[in-house]
Scaffold this active site. Sequence first.
Site, PDB file in Angstrom:
ATOM      1  N   GLY A 162       0.791  -1.233   0.000  1.00  0.00           N
ATOM      2  CA  GLY A 162       0.000   0.000   0.000  1.00  0.00           C
ATOM      3  C   GLY A 162       0.816   1.272   0.000  1.00  0.00           C
ATOM      4  O   GLY A 162       0.238   2.365   0.008  1.00  0.00           O
ATOM      5  N   TYR A 244      30.985  27.260  27.186  1.00  0.00           N
ATOM      6  CA  TYR A 244      31.236  28.307  26.188  1.00  0.00           C
ATOM      7  C   TYR A 244      29.930  28.675  25.493  1.00  0.00           C
ATOM      8  O   TYR A 244      28.982  27.881  25.414  1.00  0.00           O
ATOM      9  CB  TYR A 244      32.280  27.866  25.157  1.00  0.00           C
ATOM     10  CG  TYR A 244      31.964  26.532  24.525  1.00  0.00           C
ATOM     11  CD1 TYR A 244      31.143  26.433  23.411  1.00  0.00           C
ATOM     12  CD2 TYR A 244      32.474  25.359  25.071  1.00  0.00           C
ATOM     13  CE1 TYR A 244      30.842  25.214  22.846  1.00  0.00           C
ATOM     14  CE2 TYR A 244      32.171  24.126  24.519  1.00  0.00           C
ATOM     15  CZ  TYR A 244      31.357  24.055  23.399  1.00  0.00           C
ATOM     16  OH  TYR A 244      31.049  22.844  22.855  1.00  0.00           O
ATOM     17  N   SER A 257      26.728  15.317  14.285  1.00  0.00           N
ATOM     18  CA  SER A 257      26.913  15.418  15.730  1.00  0.00           C
ATOM     19  C   SER A 257      27.678  16.662  16.148  1.00  0.00           C
ATOM     20  O   SER A 257      27.750  16.960  17.333  1.00  0.00           O
ATOM     21  CB  SER A 257      27.624  14.167  16.260  1.00  0.00           C
ATOM     22  OG  SER A 257      28.859  13.982  15.616  1.00  0.00           O
ATOM     23  N   GLY A 258      28.243  17.406  15.203  1.00  0.00           N
ATOM     24  CA  GLY A 258      28.752  18.719  15.531  1.00  0.00           C
ATOM     25  C   GLY A 258      30.214  19.012  15.311  1.00  0.00           C
ATOM     26  O   GLY A 258      30.706  20.033  15.772  1.00  0.00           O
ATOM     27  N   HIS A 262      36.806  25.325  11.436  1.00  0.00           N
ATOM     28  CA  HIS A 262      36.473  26.746  11.585  1.00  0.00           C
ATOM     29  C   HIS A 262      37.649  27.532  12.143  1.00  0.00           C
ATOM     30  O   HIS A 262      38.646  26.960  12.612  1.00  0.00           O
ATOM     31  CB  HIS A 262      35.253  26.928  12.493  1.00  0.00           C
ATOM     32  CG  HIS A 262      35.468  26.496  13.912  1.00  0.00           C
ATOM     33  ND1 HIS A 262      35.893  27.347  14.889  1.00  0.00           N
ATOM     34  CD2 HIS A 262      35.312  25.291  14.515  1.00  0.00           C
ATOM     35  CE1 HIS A 262      35.977  26.700  16.051  1.00  0.00           C
ATOM     36  NE2 HIS A 262      35.635  25.432  15.842  1.00  0.00           N
ATOM     37  N   CYS A 280      36.420  19.598  17.172  1.00  0.00           N
ATOM     38  CA  CYS A 280      36.521  20.328  15.918  1.00  0.00           C
ATOM     39  C   CYS A 280      37.974  20.543  15.517  1.00  0.00           C
ATOM     40  O   CYS A 280      38.890  20.382  16.307  1.00  0.00           O
ATOM     41  CB  CYS A 280      35.823  21.671  16.017  1.00  0.00           C
ATOM     42  SG  CYS A 280      34.041  21.540  16.132  1.00  0.00           S
TER      43      CYS A 280
END
Length: 340
Positions: A162, A244, A257-258, A262, A280
């Site tokens: 369906g 922070y 997840s981050g 940068h 990071c």
Amino acid sequence: MRRSVTSAVRIPVAVTAFALAATACGGEGVRALTPAENAAAAEVEPKAPAVPAAAKPAPPAVRITGTPRRTVAPQAAPLNGSTVGVGQPLALVLKGQKVDKSLRAGIEGALKVTTSTPLTGAWHWTENKGDTLIHFRPEHYWPAGTEVTLDARLAKVKLADGTAVDRDRKISFTVGDSMISKVDLAAHTMTVVRNGEVARVIPVSGGEKRFKTREGIKTVLSKDGRVIMDSRTIGIPRNSPDGYYDPYDWSMRETVSGEYIHAAPDNADAFGKENVSHGCIGMSESDAKWLYGLSHVGDVIEVTGTTGKPMDHFGNGYGDWNLTWNQWLTGSELGEQPTG
């Protein structure tokens, strides 16, 4: 101060299938490479795979006649008309929908991929949190400059009793310049290889021992510019010694997840020397701005030199390239397919 990073950001269409969580992070200086370093770094350039003599034939897709009780609109990436990096897979996501294995070969056969550069590719099926993910990639990274078109002839194709796909779709995109960044967190450097040539070696800092950066191959999920990094998103109160809440510029997301790449001027004393972030990859303002200006969604980041857990294959961004070609083919119903 030594910071970490994560925040709500703009995510490419197919990545919206993933639930955004958190984790995350925080160079001035460029040096010339030795000939040996240049040769080693250039080895990361993509190679066009050979086209097989014949493709496995596909059975016809099963289609529901009449009006399905329920239709599903697949999410797709990359965006139609976009220019992407050499690591961007073709991705379809069926939200909240499982697909019986007996139907998958017919569905694969209804997904026609053509490329301006003849090559070999294959689809791969997996499930994540109740969603079905169908990804296509070549054996190696896409050749720069390749034009890719997906003609998904899926209208009324059956997914379950369906339930069918709502309509056909056609997506075209262009693979831009090759940008492959080799991050060695033991040496605290990022070697950026652009179209086969080392463009810059950047001093960086990655995740410290409590928050190690994931190891493996990732891609740029989104270019977000300035992002507010909030420690609460990874369970650290702002008033904690590790807390922070600050803006960071030239931010590009690597994982749902981050993890980001940068500018992290507050970690300047650590670049090229030690890993101090929450996961990071941080660098100087000038290096981050330079990298951001040359980058596309889908550019490759290869992380080594960390004892962090390996990059997820699916569900946390595009970890597709961490599977060998043989492993990739085990998730395909039709195997290798020519695209020329």
